[in-house]
Write an enzyme that holds these catalytic residues in place. Sequence first.
Site, PDB file in Angstrom:
ATOM      1  N   TYR A  61     -50.842-109.776-116.431  1.00 57.69           N
ATOM      2  CA  TYR A  61     -50.024-109.854-117.631  1.00 57.69           C
ATOM      3  C   TYR A  61     -49.621-111.290-117.952  1.00 57.69           C
ATOM      4  O   TYR A  61     -49.240-111.587-119.083  1.00 57.69           O
ATOM      5  CB  TYR A  61     -48.761-109.018-117.460  1.00 57.69           C
ATOM      6  N   HIS A  65     -50.197 -95.054-120.345  1.00 57.87           N
ATOM      7  CA  HIS A  65     -50.306 -96.398-119.769  1.00 57.87           C
ATOM      8  C   HIS A  65     -50.176 -97.479-120.838  1.00 57.87           C
ATOM      9  O   HIS A  65     -49.833 -98.624-120.509  1.00 57.87           O
ATOM     10  CB  HIS A  65     -51.631 -96.542-119.019  1.00 57.87           C
ATOM     11  N   ARG A  88     -46.589 -98.096-120.749  1.00 59.08           N
ATOM     12  CA  ARG A  88     -46.269 -98.750-119.469  1.00 59.08           C
ATOM     13  C   ARG A  88     -46.637-100.232-119.531  1.00 59.08           C
ATOM     14  O   ARG A  88     -45.858-101.087-119.114  1.00 59.08           O
ATOM     15  CB  ARG A  88     -47.025 -98.055-118.343  1.00 59.08           C
ATOM     16  N   HIS A  90     -45.834-101.598-108.792  1.00 60.36           N
ATOM     17  CA  HIS A  90     -47.187-102.070-108.527  1.00 60.36           C
ATOM     18  C   HIS A  90     -47.414-102.171-107.030  1.00 60.36           C
ATOM     19  O   HIS A  90     -46.563-102.665-106.287  1.00 60.36           O
ATOM     20  CB  HIS A  90     -47.422-103.435-109.173  1.00 60.36           C
ATOM     21  N   ARG A 115     -45.283 -93.970-114.852  1.00 61.80           N
ATOM     22  CA  ARG A 115     -46.586 -93.350-115.075  1.00 61.80           C
ATOM     23  C   ARG A 115     -46.393 -91.887-115.472  1.00 61.80           C
ATOM     24  O   ARG A 115     -45.349 -91.290-115.194  1.00 61.80           O
ATOM     25  CB  ARG A 115     -47.447 -93.433-113.820  1.00 61.80           C
ATOM     26  N   LYS A 171     -47.022 -94.204-106.960  1.00 61.88           N
ATOM     27  CA  LYS A 171     -48.410 -94.388-106.546  1.00 61.88           C
ATOM     28  C   LYS A 171     -48.505 -95.112-105.216  1.00 61.88           C
ATOM     29  O   LYS A 171     -49.399 -94.861-104.412  1.00 61.88           O
ATOM     30  CB  LYS A 171     -49.168 -95.158-107.632  1.00 61.88           C
TER      31      LYS A 171
END
Length: 421
Positions: free
Chosen positions: A401, A366, A369, A392, A271, A296
């Site tokens: 995805y 993103h 990404r 994630h 990110r 994150k």
Amino acid sequence: MLERFFLKPRTIDRIMGSWLGKDIELYASTLFETGYSARSILRRVPILVQFADFTDTRRIHDLSLAESLIDSFVDHWLSSHCIGAHPGLRQRERSLARCTVRHFYSLIVWKSDYQKRKAPAADPFVVEAPGFFSYLREERGLRPETLYQYRHHLRRFAVYLGHVGCADLRLLSLPVVTGFITTTAQEVNYSVMVGLASSLRVFLQYLRREGLLERDISKLVEIPQRYRLADIPRSISWEAVQKVLDQPDRRTIVGRRDFAMLLLMVTYGLRAREIAALTLDDIDWKRDRLHVRERKADHTTAYPLAPAIGEAIVDYLKNGRPDVSSRVLFWRHLAPRTALTHSAVASSATKYLHKAGITVRRPGSHTLRHSCVQRLVDSGFPLKTIGDYVGHRSASSTMIYAKVQVDALREVALGDGEDLR
């Protein structure tokens, strides 16, 4: 120090002969040490000399008293330097003169770093519900970024209440709230409405808790439904990724820096915030490892340092990164020398997507990404492995995805359908 920029001795004498001469010389030295170009210094010093002359004619030789004359000096500067100039040039010159003097005061007089920023707007409903943002910050523990969203949504709500004549929050009713949501829904997209409705709910709950509302109407505010896995990731093909990587001019400092950042995005799916937080200590050259510490989901990931990425970072370190004491990896190439923010990293990705002529919804870091994750999915890696690789927090973030196999669907659409029997 002034001899570095001014060749004529009488020019230097002119500067040092003013009552601000020594301070102006110190200011020029400070700019030079922080990476400002000679061109920038040559533009700023004459402005300060004229500011010294302007205050001298008014017999003011005190820096504190002279500060009150900055606006008057700017008007004087424009009247003598921008006669007949078009409005755009006048505005640029006004900004240059004001910012130069303010910057001088911040660095030399007040010993701080001046930043040209708008004065922060007051919190909405600070009179009607004075403790709301303290409640969000202290009791709910919200981050500054989240508080910014609350301010944005509630300022819009305050403007609407002013238009409909509802100045007293005690008179707030469900029809007024519904009218606000209905009106706003015609102006903003779906994702904004989700945040706005959520913020409004919390605000109404607080008003009821504090006794400002007779009944709790927060539960009657409907948050737009968002169906699980409804969105499609905004990834691009690997050929398009290669086209983006070809855009930075690696003969320049900016190109070397941006190329390294783009490789980190497409190889590891980092990110923008994670790239901006990288330091020299995160690169283990002996073991060929890259450590990403501020993720994150509040965990750390160690990646094998790919040779191409290692070479790009070394190229930037040798031929681009400024000589600074800080350990932060990526820096601005223009003065003042500061570490790149996550917004600057994201903007860099957006710039190269546009330069490559790639059209995608909400282009940015993103996008690359998502392309990294999609390539791993198409290669057959397990979703759990992919989720851990890109950091994630939830498995559902990776599952989206797997729902779209673009290449397979394209083959079905272009085929004769025999394989479907």
